[in-house]
Scaffold this active site. Sequence first.
Site, mmCIF file in Angstrom:
data_model
loop_
_atom_site.group_PDB
_atom_site.id
_atom_site.type_symbol
_atom_site.label_atom_id
_atom_site.label_comp_id
_atom_site.label_asym_id
_atom_site.label_seq_id
_atom_site.Cartn_x
_atom_site.Cartn_y
_atom_site.Cartn_z
ATOM 1 N N TYR A 152 0.845 -1.214 0.000
ATOM 2 C CA TYR A 152 0.000 0.000 0.000
ATOM 3 C C TYR A 152 0.873 1.255 0.000
ATOM 4 O O TYR A 152 0.604 2.217 -0.734
ATOM 5 C CB TYR A 152 -0.884 -0.061 1.235
ATOM 6 C CG TYR A 152 -1.807 1.107 1.476
ATOM 7 C CD1 TYR A 152 -2.923 1.336 0.681
ATOM 8 C CD2 TYR A 152 -1.602 1.957 2.562
ATOM 9 C CE1 TYR A 152 -3.798 2.389 0.944
ATOM 10 C CE2 TYR A 152 -2.468 2.997 2.838
ATOM 11 C CZ TYR A 152 -3.555 3.212 2.028
ATOM 12 O OH TYR A 152 -4.422 4.241 2.301
HETATM 13 N N1 LIG Z 1 -9.740 4.574 6.204
HETATM 14 C C1 LIG Z 1 -8.470 4.774 6.528
HETATM 15 O O1 LIG Z 1 -8.051 4.420 7.633
HETATM 16 C C2 LIG Z 1 -7.521 5.442 5.560
HETATM 17 C C3 LIG Z 1 -6.272 5.861 6.040
HETATM 18 C C4 LIG Z 1 -5.400 6.514 5.175
HETATM 19 C C5 LIG Z 1 -5.754 6.723 3.866
HETATM 20 N N2 LIG Z 1 -6.971 6.280 3.412
HETATM 21 C C6 LIG Z 1 -7.300 6.544 2.014
HETATM 22 O O2 LIG Z 1 -8.476 7.323 1.964
HETATM 23 C C7 LIG Z 1 -9.177 7.053 0.755
HETATM 24 C C8 LIG Z 1 -10.621 6.686 1.055
HETATM 25 O O3 LIG Z 1 -10.637 5.485 1.808
HETATM 26 P P1 LIG Z 1 -11.917 4.946 2.613
HETATM 27 O O4 LIG Z 1 -11.405 4.362 3.863
HETATM 28 O O5 LIG Z 1 -12.963 5.983 2.666
HETATM 29 O O6 LIG Z 1 -12.340 3.706 1.687
HETATM 30 P P2 LIG Z 1 -13.627 3.383 0.795
HETATM 31 O O7 LIG Z 1 -13.429 2.002 0.316
HETATM 32 O O8 LIG Z 1 -14.897 3.746 1.498
HETATM 33 O O9 LIG Z 1 -13.491 4.388 -0.409
HETATM 34 C C9 LIG Z 1 -12.766 4.135 -1.549
HETATM 35 C C10 LIG Z 1 -13.554 4.679 -2.716
HETATM 36 O O10 LIG Z 1 -12.701 4.679 -3.871
HETATM 37 C C11 LIG Z 1 -13.424 4.206 -4.969
HETATM 38 N N3 LIG Z 1 -12.470 3.552 -5.871
HETATM 39 C C12 LIG Z 1 -11.536 2.605 -5.539
HETATM 40 N N4 LIG Z 1 -10.877 2.217 -6.642
HETATM 41 C C13 LIG Z 1 -11.383 2.940 -7.674
HETATM 42 C C14 LIG Z 1 -11.120 2.968 -9.067
HETATM 43 N N5 LIG Z 1 -10.198 2.160 -9.613
HETATM 44 N N6 LIG Z 1 -11.847 3.813 -9.852
HETATM 45 C C15 LIG Z 1 -12.797 4.611 -9.303
HETATM 46 N N7 LIG Z 1 -13.086 4.641 -7.979
HETATM 47 C C16 LIG Z 1 -12.385 3.799 -7.189
HETATM 48 C C17 LIG Z 1 -14.464 3.239 -4.429
HETATM 49 O O11 LIG Z 1 -15.573 3.183 -5.301
HETATM 50 C C18 LIG Z 1 -14.794 3.862 -3.076
HETATM 51 O O12 LIG Z 1 -15.902 4.735 -3.204
HETATM 52 C C19 LIG Z 1 -8.393 5.943 0.054
HETATM 53 O O13 LIG Z 1 -7.505 6.518 -0.886
HETATM 54 C C20 LIG Z 1 -7.629 5.309 1.191
HETATM 55 O O14 LIG Z 1 -6.483 4.650 0.738
HETATM 56 C C21 LIG Z 1 -7.861 5.655 4.232
#
Ligand SMILES: NC(=O)c1ccc[n+]([C@@H]2O[C@H](COP(=O)([O-])OP(=O)(O)OC[C@H]3O[C@@H](n4cnc5c(N)ncnc54)[C@H](O)[C@@H]3O)[C@@H](O)[C@H]2O)c1
Length: 254
Positions: A152
């Site tokens: 990641y």
């Molecule tokens: N939740 C955490 O603890 C955390 C921590 C650090 C960073 N992040 C980052 O924050 C962002 C949101 O994460 P989240 O936890 O809300 O997850 P989530 O799974 O709810 O959201 C991810 C979203 O990205 C979209 N997506 C993924 N791949 C895609 C693609 N190829 N094309 C179009 N859309 C795509 C999905 O449809 C989904 O709506 C991500 O980039 C994640 O890596 C999350």
Amino acid sequence: MGALEGRVAVVTGGATGIGRAISTRLAADGASVVVAGLDKAEVDEAVVALGPPAAGFVGDLAQPGAAEDLHATANDAFGAVDVLVNNAGGGVILPTLEHTEETLQATINNNLWTTLRCCLAFLPAMRRRGYGRIVNIGAESVRNGLTDHAIYNAAKGGVHALARGLAREFATDGITVNVVAPSYVRTDALDAALAAGTAPARLRKVLDDAVAWIPMNRPAEVDEVAAAVAYLAREDSRFITGQVLGVNGGSSMQ
Ligand SMILES: NC(=O)c1ccc[n+]([C@@H]2O[C@H](COP(=O)([O-])OP(=O)(O)OC[C@H]3O[C@@H](n4cnc5c(N)ncnc54)[C@H](O)[C@@H]3O)[C@@H](O)[C@H]2O)c1
């Protein structure tokens, strides 16, 4: 008047989790928001919940051509795009040697290729107009090397590095490019998996480690991440570029 009144914002992955909070916050600040995601039902529901002016786009932004289609959708709906939030992503969090070809591809595709392709699709028009705000969602784990996050981090590290390079290259075009890097953020999906006991034990350890490394001793809330994005999306953040803003409760400090 909201700080984003009259602005057009695109939020990738904007229908769920952190992206949903970002879409909601930018709309509350006055922006017309285009929500992009993989799942039509999720995107449709988010667009209805946001209310007008909002629009949706469904497609895999890691694939060639999809980011250009998203750009065209946003232009058709609201005119030129002022703000691009590259939030799409999410980790396949595994010990490195347990990754498969499929999980490797998904991790790099969803986090890095989506961001790279959207930047390439949106930057030419931003440069022509002399205005743009790009905010990439990165990750605190790039800095602190969190348990099981190596693959990641290879993707998110690319997202951080891309922002810095673009920030320098487009600095005189009225375009800023920054990263918001959250530590563990509570989302409905993660909470539900933990509550239902469906989260693998290994993931529980990862999340416990993440919280243990946060001086505030808790995960972030989605609206705390959205607030940082909203600030970097504003016109008056204009002298801030190439930065990685940790929303991490002090997990790393610099
Ligand atoms: N939740 C955490 O603890 C955390 C921590 C650090 C960073 N992040 C980052 O924050 C962002 C949101 O994460 P989240 O936890 O809300 O997850 P989530 O799974 O709810 O959201 C991810 C979203 O990205 C979209 N997506 C993924 N791949 C895609 C693609 N190829 N094309 C179009 N859309 C795509 C999905 O449809 C989904 O709506 C991500 O980039 C994640 O890596 C999350």
